[in-house]
Structures are given as C-alpha cells and as structure tokens.
Design a protein around this motif. Structure first.
Motif, PDB file in Angstrom:
ATOM      1  N   SER A  19      -9.817  10.731  -5.555  1.00  0.00           N
ATOM      2  CA  SER A  19      -8.607  11.421  -6.007  1.00  0.00           C
ATOM      3  C   SER A  19      -8.722  11.905  -7.446  1.00  0.00           C
ATOM      4  N   LEU A  20      -9.489  11.212  -8.267  1.00  0.00           N
ATOM      5  CA  LEU A  20      -9.587  11.565  -9.688  1.00  0.00           C
ATOM      6  C   LEU A  20     -10.651  12.631  -9.978  1.00  0.00           C
ATOM      7  N   ARG A 173      -5.396   6.573   1.896  1.00  0.00           N
ATOM      8  CA  ARG A 173      -5.551   7.867   2.533  1.00  0.00           C
ATOM      9  C   ARG A 173      -4.552   8.017   3.667  1.00  0.00           C
ATOM     10  N   PRO A 174      -3.966   9.198   3.837  1.00  0.00           N
ATOM     11  CA  PRO A 174      -3.068   9.417   4.981  1.00  0.00           C
ATOM     12  C   PRO A 174      -3.810   9.167   6.288  1.00  0.00           C
ATOM     13  N   ALA A 175      -3.112   8.585   7.242  1.00  0.00           N
ATOM     14  CA  ALA A 175      -3.714   8.292   8.542  1.00  0.00           C
ATOM     15  C   ALA A 175      -3.083   9.175   9.607  1.00  0.00           C
ATOM     16  N   VAL A 176      -3.804   9.324  10.707  1.00  0.00           N
ATOM     17  CA  VAL A 176      -3.281  10.095  11.833  1.00  0.00           C
ATOM     18  C   VAL A 176      -2.717   9.127  12.858  1.00  0.00           C
ATOM     19  N   ALA A 336      -3.363   8.222  -8.507  1.00  0.00           N
ATOM     20  CA  ALA A 336      -4.329   8.932  -9.347  1.00  0.00           C
ATOM     21  C   ALA A 336      -3.658   9.519 -10.586  1.00  0.00           C
ATOM     22  N   GLU A 337      -2.467  10.062 -10.435  1.00  0.00           N
ATOM     23  CA  GLU A 337      -1.754  10.614 -11.587  1.00  0.00           C
ATOM     24  C   GLU A 337      -1.491   9.533 -12.631  1.00  0.00           C
ATOM     25  N   ALA A 338      -1.049   8.372 -12.166  1.00  0.00           N
ATOM     26  CA  ALA A 338      -0.761   7.269 -13.094  1.00  0.00           C
ATOM     27  C   ALA A 338      -2.027   6.795 -13.793  1.00  0.00           C
TER      28      ALA A 338
END
Length: 356
Positions: A19-20, A173-176, A336-338
């Motif tokens: 993410s970074l 991570r988003p999951a399906v 990641a932003e934090a």
C-alpha cells in the motif's frame, strides 16, 4: 522493515508495504527467525529487496545473548543501503540500536502482555529479560505503534511509564465473497498458541449444529502442540487457500483470549461472514455491535452463540452486513495513510534535530 515468516507479521508487513509503494516508499525487508518458504520469498521480492539475517526471534530463544547480533546487523544494513527510516515489528529489535535515522517500533504482541492476559501472571523470572529488552527498544524508538487502543492500554500497564504510543489499526486486502455462503463455521490461526484458544473450538464441534472447520498449524516452532480431534481440521494452508475457504463460510469464529488486533475477523468481515468472537477488550473495541460475543473459556457459551446464528438467518445476515460495513474503516488505504504520515513526520523531526 523487519519481518518474520512464522506469524501474522509477514502478512502485515507485505500488505502495508504494498500500500505504501504508491506513496513513494521503497522497502528493504530484513527477515529474522526460520527461513521463509519459496512462495513467501517470491512475494516479498516482488515488493522490495529481501535480506534474511542470521538472528532469531526473541520469543524463540531462552538465552538473551542470542539476540546480541541484531543491533550490529541492522546498523550495517542501514549504512550499506542508505536507509532513511527503520520500521521494526518487534520492540526488542530496537534494543541497543544507535542510528542516525528514525526508528519506528510496532508492538503486534509480546511475551509480557501475553502472560498478563493468557496466564494472568507476570512474565516468568527466566524471561524477565524479555521485558527489559522490550523496554529498552521502546525507549530507543522515535514512534511506538499499537494496533488497537486495548493493546496500547496493556502496554502502558505492563511497561509503565509509557506515554508515547500511537494507535494505527491494521488493514486487510479486500476479499471476494462466495456467490453462495455454505453452512459451516470457519476458524483460522496458529493453534499451538494457547492465546488462540483452539481447544474451545475442538470442544464445541460435537454440539455445534453446523460443522466446524479449522485451518492453521497445531505444532509450534518450540514444540508447542494442540491436539485437534473433533473438528474438520485442514492443517496449515497457504494464505490464499485460507481466505478462499473463509469466503465460503457463513460464520467465522475467533475464540482468542489474547489478540492485540486480530486479522481473522477483519478478513472474514470483508467476505460478509457473520462473526462469532471471544468477548475480549480488543474485539469489543473493534467489533462491538457487529458480532456475536461469547465467553472464550466456556464451550457451551460458544455453542449457544453459534447455534443462535444457525437458527436465525435474519440475525446472521444482519451481523454479516454490520461487520462488512465496519471492515471498511479498517482498510489498507486508511492504515497506509496513517503510517505514511508518521513515517514522514519522524523523518522530518530527525532532520530538524540534526540541523539544530
């Protein structure tokens, strides 16, 4: 960034680094402990450079002197690779470090807080060095991160005085979600760890109205072992297979007594599974109002919680929807932003100190 191939730190480190990268950060991964699998090595090297150091993890040694090589190894790596910031995923790895760059320490868990929660005792005398070494690592750090308010509170309780702690929730991570959920209860973890409380799942299997499926190792690196006899145990699985199985489950359970954060509920929530969670401070903090809770030391309480959801599909769907909505606030992007803000801040602060 330090990591290991044994537990959840591997997933945390690589997901965060992934993410970074889009924010301009480049990574050298410094590995400790048992060697990674070829699949793990390939995954890490797609995100950065992986250097495996000849030093153990603190919780895998009985003699503190076996950790004395860590500081020189890290100092040499920082100098040779012209590193700008060091992100350590074990506080003890910061003990004795002398670096011209900022050091960030994340406490994902530790022996001292583990004993306080799981055993209800101070750390044994023969492991008191763990407490001292972690304390020394915290004192070196430019920033200390905990993944939940609950764990930050435990750190302050066990390592007082300790004020400089920031909370950054983990992401996943988003999951399906499976097109159709299946009628079984799923759980994943390193079951040899008493803090994961796998025994209660094995005990509940005969009285659960749905099958209970478990994935994860039951044999630890130091000889720890959990007998698993009643559930449908799939053993240790690659992360992708674990998440695929999780995605099919209508109910996902985490019976942990000790969890500074707990990635399993977050990953399960993103698949829109209904959560059945141990009633511990961390899970109440993160999932209150979005899960069914139970006394983790009582198999009958767990059976009641599972069977209540089995018999009430409307309640099950409602909790799954609530958990999914809550999971959006624990995204990798938010994490990641934090972390990027903290990275940039402590780099700037250290440069100010050098220029003063």
């Amino acid at each position: 960034m330090t990591l290991d191939a044994v537990g959840g730190v591997w997933r945390y480190a690589l997901d965060l680094a992934s993410s970074l990268r889009s924010r301009g950060f480049e990574f050298i991964f410094a590995g400790f402990g048992p060697q990674p699998s070829p699949e793990q090595r390939d995954e890490a090297e797609r995100l950065g450079r992986l250097v495996w150091l000849d030093a153990p993890l603190d919780w895998m040694v009985a003699d503190e002197r076996m950790l004395d090589s860590i500081a020189p190894c890290l100092e040499g790596l920082v100098e040779s690779e012209e590193v700008d910031l060091v992100h350590l995923n074990l506080p003890s790895q910061a003990a004795g470090l002398r670096l011209p760059v900022p050091v960030l320490v994340v406490s994902h868990s530790c022996v001292v807080t583990w004993f306080a929660v799981v055993r209800g005792t101070p750390v044994p005398m023969e492991w008191l060095w763990q407490e001292k070494r972690n304390r020394a690592g915290f004192d070196v750090a430019d920033a200390v991160i905990a993944p939940s308010i609950s764990h930050a509170s435990m750190l302050r309780q066990c390592y007082a005085p300790m004020q400089m702690i920031e909370v950054v929730h983990n992401g996943a991570r988003p999951a399906v979600r499976a097109l159709e959920k299946a009628e079984f209860v799923f759980a994943a973890g390193r079951w040899w760890d008493d803090g994961k409380n796998g025994a209660v799942l094995d005990a509940v299997a005969p009285i659960s109205e749905w099958p209970v499926v478990m994935a994860g190792a039951n044999q630890g690196p130091n000889g720890q072992h959990l007998d698993i006899t009643h559930v449908d145990w799939r053993g240790p699985l690659p992360h992708g297979q674990t998440r695929a199985l999780m995605g099919r489950a209508a109910i996902v359970c985490s019976p942990s007594i000790y969890e500074p954060f707990g990635l399993v509920p977050l990953e399960a929530a993103s698949t829109q599974a209904a959560l059945v969670l141990a009633d511990i401070p961390t899970y109440r903090e993160l999932w209150g109002g979005a899960a069914e809770f139970f006394d983790p030391r009582d198999p009958k309480a767990l059976a009641t919680a599972i069977n209540r959801l089995v018999r009430d599909p409307d309640r099950r769907e409602e909790l799954a929807a609530r958990a999914y909505a809550r999971s959006m606030s624990y995204s990798l992007n938010v994490q990641a932003e934090a972390m990027a803000e903290i990275y940039s801040r402590i780099i700037a602060d250290r440069r100010l100190i050098r220029s003063a």
